[in-house]
Design a protein around this motif. Structure first.
Motif, mmCIF file in Angstrom:
data_model
loop_
_atom_site.group_PDB
_atom_site.id
_atom_site.type_symbol
_atom_site.label_atom_id
_atom_site.label_comp_id
_atom_site.label_asym_id
_atom_site.label_seq_id
_atom_site.Cartn_x
_atom_site.Cartn_y
_atom_site.Cartn_z
ATOM 1 N N ILE A 177 9.412 5.866 -3.289
ATOM 2 C CA ILE A 177 8.495 4.928 -2.629
ATOM 3 C C ILE A 177 9.174 4.463 -1.342
ATOM 4 O O ILE A 177 10.247 3.878 -1.371
ATOM 5 N N ARG B 169 4.807 2.755 0.114
ATOM 6 C CA ARG B 169 3.845 3.832 -0.163
ATOM 7 C C ARG B 169 4.561 5.156 -0.449
ATOM 8 O O ARG B 169 5.715 5.343 -0.052
ATOM 9 N N THR B 170 3.820 6.066 -1.033
ATOM 10 C CA THR B 170 4.385 7.389 -1.293
ATOM 11 C C THR B 170 3.304 8.461 -1.314
ATOM 12 O O THR B 170 2.196 8.228 -1.782
ATOM 13 N N ILE C 238 6.589 3.793 -12.680
ATOM 14 C CA ILE C 238 5.454 4.118 -11.804
ATOM 15 C C ILE C 238 4.365 4.693 -12.729
ATOM 16 O O ILE C 238 4.695 5.387 -13.705
ATOM 17 N N PRO D 272 4.121 0.018 -9.526
ATOM 18 C CA PRO D 272 3.280 0.764 -8.586
ATOM 19 C C PRO D 272 2.374 1.791 -9.272
ATOM 20 O O PRO D 272 2.779 2.467 -10.219
ATOM 21 N N ALA E 278 -0.144 2.454 -4.533
ATOM 22 C CA ALA E 278 1.062 2.704 -3.733
ATOM 23 C C ALA E 278 1.022 4.087 -3.101
ATOM 24 O O ALA E 278 1.885 4.421 -2.291
#
Ligand code: 5RP
Length: 259
Positions: free
Chosen positions: A13, A18-19, A170, A189, A216
């Motif tokens: 991330i 964000r990713t 996540i 996330p 995310a």
């Protein structure tokens, strides 16, 4: 959270929170998925635009150079194939030692909330979390994969929250109407899967809706590698994830870049 865990999560991330995960793990239950028959050739031009690569250990060994500078999310669950009517019964398929040997940044496991074998998958995932946490390796829960599930906010909220309560760092799920409530009730996330291939414009709209609802990022596969121009599509998705582009702007970028 210890340094190793934080370091691995921060490789996945990015500083903007964000990713863009690029998922190419489909072969573990779908075999030679369209677009991934020659996985190395498909992904090579896309890697510069992805933040992480999600795949199996066999694909990693056979198709990705050890010199590639990209965090890896390793799928560690499997057990049933797409031709098995009992699809949705997965267990642990890769040990934590193997994940360490492969120097991965996270491990991914599918839990089948609401399916016949949910208990097995939840307990298997819990074991993976225990082992991975011991070595500072984050876990990605994959939720809501399967036929016949009502993928609404109530179900997806339930599945993602259960994953987070189990200890996932996540959670991956699907976009739905009212997605804000899914994200709000999940303390870690949330990223969305792309799902089946749809027109580029529609896939970009879904990605943007998810980001605007608090996701995310995306863990997208087919809508990138099965696109008429995967290199243009990954950049358009990236513009949504990292540059807050609107769907119209991202689609314009896709058309500009398209060969
Ligand atoms: C399957 C997976 C896939 O990685 C996931 O479905 C993402 O790919 P796509 O965007 O093609 O749906 O986790 O269980």
């Amino acid at each position: 959270m210890d340094w190793g865990m934080k370091n691995r999560i921060s490789r996945i991330i990015k500083p903007d929170g964000r990713t863009l995960m690029f998922a190419v793990d489909h072969g573990y239950f779908m075999g030679p998925t369209t677009g991934l028959e020659k996985l190395d050739e498909t992904i090579e031009p896309l890697l510069p635009y992805a933040d992480t690569l999600m795949l199996t250990r066999g694909a990693l060994r056979n198709y990705v150079s050890p010199a590639a500078d990209l965090p890896i999310i390793l799928r560690v669950s499997s057990g049933t194939s797409i031709i098995n009517p009992m699809l949705l019964h997965e267990g642990i398929s890769v040990s934590i030692e193997e994940a360490i040997r492969l120097n991965v940044s996270a491990v991914a496991f599918s839990i089948m909330v609401g399916a016949e074998y949910e208990r097995d998958t939840i307990l298997g995932f819990s074991q993976v979390i225990d082992e991975a946490e011991r070595y500072g390796i984050p876990t990605l829960a994959v939720t809501a994969v399967g036929r016949g599930l009502e993928r609404d906010a109530r179900y997806l909220g339930l599945a993602t929250r259960i994953a987070a309560e189990l200890g996932a760092r996540i959670v991956k799920t699907y976009y739905c109407e009212g997605f804000e409530s899914v994200v709000e009730s999940c303390p870690v996330p949330v990223v969305i899967a792309g799902g089946k291939k749809v027109p580029e414009k529609d896939a970009l709209q879904v990605a943007c809706n998810a980001i605007q609802s608090g996701a995310a990022g995306v863990d997208m596969g087919r809508n990138i590698f099965q696109s008429e121009d995967p290199v243009a599509m990954v950049q358009a998705v990236r513009a949504i994830v990292h540059d807050n582009s609107s769907p119209a702007e991202a689609f314009e970028l896709f058309n500009e870049l398209k060969r």
